[in-house]
Design a protein around this motif. Structure first.
Motif, PDB file in Angstrom:
ATOM      1  N   TYR A  46       0.778  -1.242   0.000  1.00  7.66           N
ATOM      2  CA  TYR A  46       0.000   0.000   0.000  1.00  7.66           C
ATOM      3  C   TYR A  46       0.808   1.291   0.000  1.00  7.66           C
ATOM      4  O   TYR A  46       0.350   2.297  -0.542  1.00  7.66           O
ATOM      5  CB  TYR A  46      -0.980  -0.003   1.183  1.00  7.66           C
ATOM      6  N   ASP A  47       1.991   1.342   0.627  1.00  5.87           N
ATOM      7  CA  ASP A  47       2.743   2.605   0.604  1.00  5.87           C
ATOM      8  C   ASP A  47       4.254   2.369   0.586  1.00  5.87           C
ATOM      9  O   ASP A  47       5.021   3.137   1.160  1.00  5.87           O
ATOM     10  CB  ASP A  47       2.356   3.510   1.777  1.00  5.87           C
ATOM     11  N   SER A  48       4.686   1.330  -0.123  1.00  3.40           N
ATOM     12  CA  SER A  48       6.094   0.939  -0.104  1.00  3.40           C
ATOM     13  C   SER A  48       7.009   1.959  -0.769  1.00  3.40           C
ATOM     14  O   SER A  48       8.230   1.931  -0.568  1.00  3.40           O
ATOM     15  CB  SER A  48       6.257  -0.420  -0.788  1.00  3.40           C
ATOM     16  N   GLU A  49       6.447   2.861  -1.597  1.00  2.96           N
ATOM     17  CA  GLU A  49       7.300   3.865  -2.262  1.00  2.96           C
ATOM     18  C   GLU A  49       7.980   4.799  -1.264  1.00  2.96           C
ATOM     19  O   GLU A  49       9.037   5.356  -1.552  1.00  2.96           O
ATOM     20  CB  GLU A  49       6.469   4.706  -3.238  1.00  2.96           C
ATOM     21  N   TYR A  50       7.377   4.957  -0.097  1.00  2.00           N
ATOM     22  CA  TYR A  50       7.887   5.938   0.849  1.00  2.00           C
ATOM     23  C   TYR A  50       8.780   5.274   1.885  1.00  2.00           C
ATOM     24  O   TYR A  50       8.366   4.961   3.000  1.00  2.00           O
ATOM     25  CB  TYR A  50       6.725   6.685   1.501  1.00  2.00           C
ATOM     26  N   ARG A  51      10.023   5.032   1.461  1.00  2.00           N
ATOM     27  CA  ARG A  51      11.026   4.464   2.349  1.00  2.00           C
ATOM     28  C   ARG A  51      12.149   5.477   2.487  1.00  2.00           C
ATOM     29  O   ARG A  51      12.659   5.990   1.490  1.00  2.00           O
ATOM     30  CB  ARG A  51      11.544   3.135   1.795  1.00  2.00           C
ATOM     31  N   ALA A  82      15.085   5.100   4.357  1.00  3.15           N
ATOM     32  CA  ALA A  82      16.418   4.541   4.577  1.00  3.15           C
ATOM     33  C   ALA A  82      16.671   3.514   3.485  1.00  3.15           C
ATOM     34  O   ALA A  82      16.130   2.409   3.514  1.00  3.15           O
ATOM     35  CB  ALA A  82      16.517   3.882   5.953  1.00  3.15           C
ATOM     36  N   GLY A  83      17.465   3.871   2.477  1.00  3.96           N
ATOM     37  CA  GLY A  83      17.741   2.957   1.391  1.00  3.96           C
ATOM     38  C   GLY A  83      16.604   2.881   0.386  1.00  3.96           C
ATOM     39  O   GLY A  83      15.638   3.638   0.438  1.00  3.96           O
ATOM     40  N   ARG A  84      16.695   1.940  -0.552  1.00  3.21           N
ATOM     41  CA  ARG A  84      15.696   1.759  -1.591  1.00  3.21           C
ATOM     42  C   ARG A  84      14.490   0.999  -1.043  1.00  3.21           C
ATOM     43  O   ARG A  84      14.622   0.236  -0.088  1.00  3.21           O
ATOM     44  CB  ARG A  84      16.282   0.976  -2.765  1.00  3.21           C
ATOM     45  N   PRO A  85      13.312   1.193  -1.648  1.00  2.00           N
ATOM     46  CA  PRO A  85      12.158   0.383  -1.249  1.00  2.00           C
ATOM     47  C   PRO A  85      12.464  -1.100  -1.393  1.00  2.00           C
ATOM     48  O   PRO A  85      13.146  -1.523  -2.320  1.00  2.00           O
ATOM     49  CB  PRO A  85      11.070   0.828  -2.241  1.00  2.00           C
ATOM     50  N   LEU A  86      11.982  -1.898  -0.448  1.00  2.00           N
ATOM     51  CA  LEU A  86      12.233  -3.326  -0.477  1.00  2.00           C
ATOM     52  C   LEU A  86      11.462  -3.989  -1.612  1.00  2.00           C
ATOM     53  O   LEU A  86      10.389  -3.537  -2.004  1.00  2.00           O
ATOM     54  CB  LEU A  86      11.829  -3.955   0.855  1.00  2.00           C
ATOM     55  N   ARG A 144       9.516  10.965  -5.689  1.00  2.00           N
ATOM     56  CA  ARG A 144      10.800  11.353  -5.078  1.00  2.00           C
ATOM     57  C   ARG A 144      10.634  12.605  -4.219  1.00  2.00           C
ATOM     58  O   ARG A 144      11.179  12.701  -3.111  1.00  2.00           O
ATOM     59  CB  ARG A 144      11.848  11.595  -6.164  1.00  2.00           C
ATOM     60  N   ARG A 145       9.892  13.567  -4.732  1.00  2.00           N
ATOM     61  CA  ARG A 145       9.689  14.815  -3.984  1.00  2.00           C
ATOM     62  C   ARG A 145       8.896  14.564  -2.714  1.00  2.00           C
ATOM     63  O   ARG A 145       9.207  15.110  -1.646  1.00  2.00           O
ATOM     64  CB  ARG A 145       8.968  15.834  -4.874  1.00  2.00           C
ATOM     65  N   MET A 146       7.852  13.707  -2.796  1.00  8.58           N
ATOM     66  CA  MET A 146       7.047  13.403  -1.617  1.00  8.58           C
ATOM     67  C   MET A 146       7.841  12.598  -0.592  1.00  8.58           C
ATOM     68  O   MET A 146       7.664  12.773   0.616  1.00  8.58           O
ATOM     69  CB  MET A 146       5.788  12.646  -2.019  1.00  8.58           C
ATOM     70  N   ARG A 147       8.731  11.742  -1.061  1.00  5.29           N
ATOM     71  CA  ARG A 147       9.559  10.971  -0.131  1.00  5.29           C
ATOM     72  C   ARG A 147      10.408  11.906   0.720  1.00  5.29           C
ATOM     73  O   ARG A 147      10.525  11.727   1.935  1.00  5.29           O
ATOM     74  CB  ARG A 147      10.440   9.998  -0.913  1.00  5.29           C
ATOM     75  N   SER A 148      10.962  12.924   0.084  1.00  5.40           N
ATOM     76  CA  SER A 148      11.765  13.902   0.828  1.00  5.40           C
ATOM     77  C   SER A 148      10.891  14.726   1.774  1.00  5.40           C
ATOM     78  O   SER A 148      11.254  14.966   2.934  1.00  5.40           O
ATOM     79  CB  SER A 148      12.483  14.820  -0.160  1.00  5.40           C
ATOM     80  N   LEU A 149       9.726  15.145   1.284  1.00  9.69           N
ATOM     81  CA  LEU A 149       8.817  15.956   2.107  1.00  9.69           C
ATOM     82  C   LEU A 149       8.320  15.167   3.313  1.00  9.69           C
ATOM     83  O   LEU A 149       8.288  15.685   4.442  1.00  9.69           O
ATOM     84  CB  LEU A 149       7.636  16.419   1.254  1.00  9.69           C
ATOM     85  N   TYR A 150       7.911  13.916   3.107  1.00 14.05           N
ATOM     86  CA  TYR A 150       7.372  13.114   4.202  1.00 14.05           C
ATOM     87  C   TYR A 150       8.441  12.819   5.255  1.00 14.05           C
ATOM     88  O   TYR A 150       8.134  12.737   6.447  1.00 14.05           O
ATOM     89  CB  TYR A 150       6.783  11.808   3.670  1.00 14.05           C
ATOM     90  N   LYS A 151       9.662  12.654   4.802  1.00 14.19           N
ATOM     91  CA  LYS A 151      10.749  12.455   5.772  1.00 14.19           C
ATOM     92  C   LYS A 151      10.873  13.675   6.675  1.00 14.19           C
ATOM     93  O   LYS A 151      11.016  13.546   7.903  1.00 14.19           O
ATOM     94  CB  LYS A 151      12.065  12.197   5.040  1.00 14.19           C
ATOM     95  N   PRO A 203      10.859   7.325  15.377  1.00 10.32           N
ATOM     96  CA  PRO A 203      10.852   7.444  13.916  1.00 10.32           C
ATOM     97  C   PRO A 203      10.766   6.077  13.247  1.00 10.32           C
ATOM     98  O   PRO A 203      11.119   5.062  13.838  1.00 10.32           O
ATOM     99  CB  PRO A 203      12.193   8.129  13.611  1.00 10.32           C
ATOM    100  N   ALA A 204      10.273   6.069  12.007  1.00  7.75           N
ATOM    101  CA  ALA A 204      10.166   4.835  11.221  1.00  7.75           C
ATOM    102  C   ALA A 204      10.954   5.003   9.934  1.00  7.75           C
ATOM    103  O   ALA A 204      11.142   6.116   9.444  1.00  7.75           O
ATOM    104  CB  ALA A 204       8.706   4.517  10.909  1.00  7.75           C
ATOM    105  N   GLU A 205      11.403   3.887   9.379  1.00  5.94           N
ATOM    106  CA  GLU A 205      12.190   3.929   8.156  1.00  5.94           C
ATOM    107  C   GLU A 205      11.325   4.090   6.914  1.00  5.94           C
ATOM    108  O   GLU A 205      11.843   4.310   5.822  1.00  5.94           O
ATOM    109  CB  GLU A 205      13.025   2.649   8.022  1.00  5.94           C
TER     110      GLU A 205
END
Length: 493
Positions: A308-313, A315-319, A393-400, A422-424
C-alpha cells in the motif's frame, strides 16, 4: 442550475380547458417539491410538442403561473421555478404534501446472506470513512496540497483536445492497455514484481482489488488468515465473502507463520502487508517470506500481498515485493495510486498469475466493467512522461521532513504521555501510551480536542484494548503538526 428536458405531469382536459389542466399539473408539481426552486422549465415549444397540444395553451398556463408568482422568466435565459412561493400557497402546500411515512424495517428474508454480511460486517467499516474532515493526525492521506494539479489539468485537457474517441466508449475490463504496460514497467523496476502487462488488471483502488480477490478465491466458510492487527477494509472484504477470519499474530519480523500452522485451521488464503505491516510498521524478514511461499505452494493456498505505501522508504531503496520471489504463481499483488497520486482518482492495480487473468477480468467486468478510460489515459501520461517518478521522489523527501517534525514535537510536548519513535518508511507513526492506558479512551479524548488519532486496537480481530495510537503525518505541514501535537498534549494530560 437544473434543467428539466421534459416533464411528467398528470392532467386531463375533462370539462375544463387544456390550459387549466396544464396549469394545475404544473402548480401541483411545484407545491409538492417535484419541481424545486430554481429548476428551469422546458420551453413552451418543446412542452407543447411533448404533450401534443398547442403552443398557445402552454403560453397561457405559463402566464397564469407567472402572474401568481410560481415561476419567473429571464429574457434570453428561460423560465424557472420561483425561489419564493406566494404566501397564499403555503397552506395549500401543507395540504398537498403527503405525510412522511416511517421507513420500513428490513425483514429477516429481505436480504441474501451476502447482503446480511455487508450490513453487519462492511457497513460499520464504511461509516468510519464517511464524511471525514481532514484533521491532524488522520493517516493514509497524501500531501494533497503538494500534488501538481495544474500539470494534471494540462494532461487532461490535452487528452480531450485530441478527440479521444477510443476513450469515450467501452473498454477492456482489465484496463487501458497503455496503462497496464506502464504499470508493468514501473513495478518491475521499482518493486521487482515479476509480471507482464497481460497480468496487470486496473481496478478502482486497492479496496476493489481486495473485494475481487475475495469473490474469486473464497467460498463461504473458507478459512482466511489475516494479520492481527489488520487493515479493516481488507477484513471487511473477506468477511463479506463469508470467509472464516483467522487472526495471525505479528512481531518485528512480520506474520508469525508457525503460529498459524499450529492453530490447526488450514488457510485457503492469507492476507499480508509484508513491506510495511499495517498498522504496526514491521517489515517481513526474508526467511519468513520464503517460508510463507513454500507453505502456500505445498498447501495450494493463495497469498494476497497488499503493497500500500512501499514507495515511501526513507532509509535505502524500497524493499522488493514478495511477489517477485514467487516461483509457483501463488501470489496476488495489490497496488494503489491513492497514496502516490490522490485518493479521489480511485485507481489501483492487481497483478495476478497468468492462470487467473481471465477469471479476474471477468470479475472486474461484472463489478463495474472498467474505470474511466480518460483518467486511465491521463495517469498513463503522468507515468510515462516521468512526472510520477519525480512526484514520488519529492514526496519521499517531504514526508521524511514531516516525520522528523512530528517526532521532535512529540518528544518536546508529549514526553511521558506518548512514546513516538521514527520509522524507516510509511506515512504514519505509532505512538505508545503508558502501560495500562487504553488507546480507545485516549483516542476519544483526543477527538474531543479536534485531533484524530486511531487506536491500534480498532484493527484487532480480538476485542482487546491496546495502548497504541496511529499518527499520520504525510498530509500536514509544520504548522498543522505542531498545533496537532499541542492539542493532543492537552487531551492526554
Amino acid at each position: 442550475m437544473t434543467v428539466v428536458p421534459f416533464l411528467t405531469l398528470k392532467f386531463e382536459s375533462g370539462s375544463q380547458s387544456l390550459y387549466r389542466g396544464l396549469y394545475e399539473g404544473l402548480r401541483e408539481a411545484i407545491l409538492t417539491g417535484r419541481l424545486a426552486a430554481g429548476v428551469q422549465l422546458p420551453s413552451t415549444r418543446s412542452l407543447a410538442a411533448q404533450f401534443n397540444i398547442s403552443r398557445s395553451t402552454v403560453v397561457n398556463a405559463y402566464e397564469q403561473l407567472y402572474a401568481e408568482g410560481y415561476i419567473t422568466g429571464k429574457t434570453g435565459a428561460g423560465t424557472f421555478v420561483a425561489a419564493t412561493l406566494p404566501e397564499d400557497s403555503l397552506e395549500t402546500r401543507q395540504q398537498i404534501l403527503p405525510k412522511p411515512k416511517e421507513p420500513a424495517a428490513l425483514r429477516e428474508n429481505d436480504l441474501a446472506e451476502r447482503g446480511k454480511r455487508l450490513l453487519t460486517k462492511t457497513a460499520p467499516v464504511m461509516r468510519l470513512y464517511q464524511n471525514k474532515i481532514l484533521s491532524a493526525f488522520q493517516h493514509g492521506v497524501p500531501a494533497l496540497d503538494e500534488f501538481p494539479f495544474e500539470l494534471w489539468a494540462k494532461l487532461t485537457a490535452r487528452r480531450w483536445r485530441n478527440q479521444p474517441r477510443e476513450l469515450v466508449g467501452y473498454g477492456d475490463p482489465a484496463g487501458y492497455r497503455p496503462l497496464r504496460e506502464a504499470i508493468s514497467a514501473y513495478l518491475k523496476a521499482a518493486r521487482a514484481v515479476n509480471c507482464q502487462p497481460e497480468q496487470v488488471i486496473v481496478v478502482a483502488g486497492a479496496q476493489q482489488a481486495l473485494d475481487l480477490a475475495a469473490r474469486v478465491l473464497l467460498n463461504a466458510g473458507d478459512a482466511m488468515w489475516i494479520e492481527d492487527p489488520c487493515y479493516n477494509g481488507a477484513r471487511a472484504a473477506f468477511a463479506a465473502a463469508g470467509a472464516k477470519l483467522v487472526g495471525v499474530p505479528v512481531d518485528t519480523e512480520g506474520l508469525k507463520l508457525n503460529e498459524a500452522i499450529k492453530g490447526g485451521e488450514p488457510g485457503k488464503c492469507v492476507y499480508i502487508t509484508p513491506s510495511r505491516q499495517f498498522p504496526l510498521g514491521a517489515t517481513m524478514s526474508l526467511p519468513r517470506r520464503l517460508a510463507l511461499l513454500e507453505w502456500a505452494n505445498q498447501a495450494g493456498a493463495w497469498i494476497i500481498e497488499d503493497d500500500y505505501d512501499s514507495e515511501y522508504r526513507y532509509a535505502g531503496r524500497p524493499l522488493a515485493a514478495l511477489q517477485g520471489l514467487d516461483k509457483n504463481g501463488r501470489v496476488i499483488y495489490v497496488g494503489t495510486f491513492s497514496k502516490t497520486v490522490f485518493p479521489g482518482l480511485r485507481l489501483g492495480c492487481l497483478v495476478v498469475p497468468p492462470s487467473l487473468v481471465e477469471v479476474f477480468s471477468a470479475a472486474r467486468f461484472i463489478s463495474d466493467w472498467h474505470s474511466s478510460l480518460v483518467d486511465q489515459a491521463v495517469l498513463t501520461d503522468f507515468i510515462v512522461e516521468g512526472h510520477f517518478a519525480r512526484h514520488v521522489r519529492r514526496m519521499r523527501s517531504l514526508y521524511k521532513e514531516r516525520q522528523e517534525i512530528l517526532v521532535a514535537e512529540t518528544k518536546r510536548k508529549l514526553a511521558g504521555l506518548l512514546d513516538v519513535a521514527p520509522a524507516e518508511a510509511g506515512m504514519h507513526l505509532v505512538g505508545w501510551l503508558p502501560e495500562g492506558i487504553c488507546d480507545q479512551a485516549a483516542a476519544k479524548r483526543a477527538a474531543a480536542h479536534g485531533v484524530e488519532v486511531t487506536p491500534v486496537s480498532s484493527y484487532r480481530l480480538s476485542k482487546i484494548c491496546d495502548n497504541g495510537l496511529l499518527l499520520g503525518f504525510a498530509a500536514f505541514d509544520e504548522t498543522q503538526i505542531k498545533d496537532g501535537v499541542r492539542r493532543l498534549a492537552v487531551a492526554l494530560n
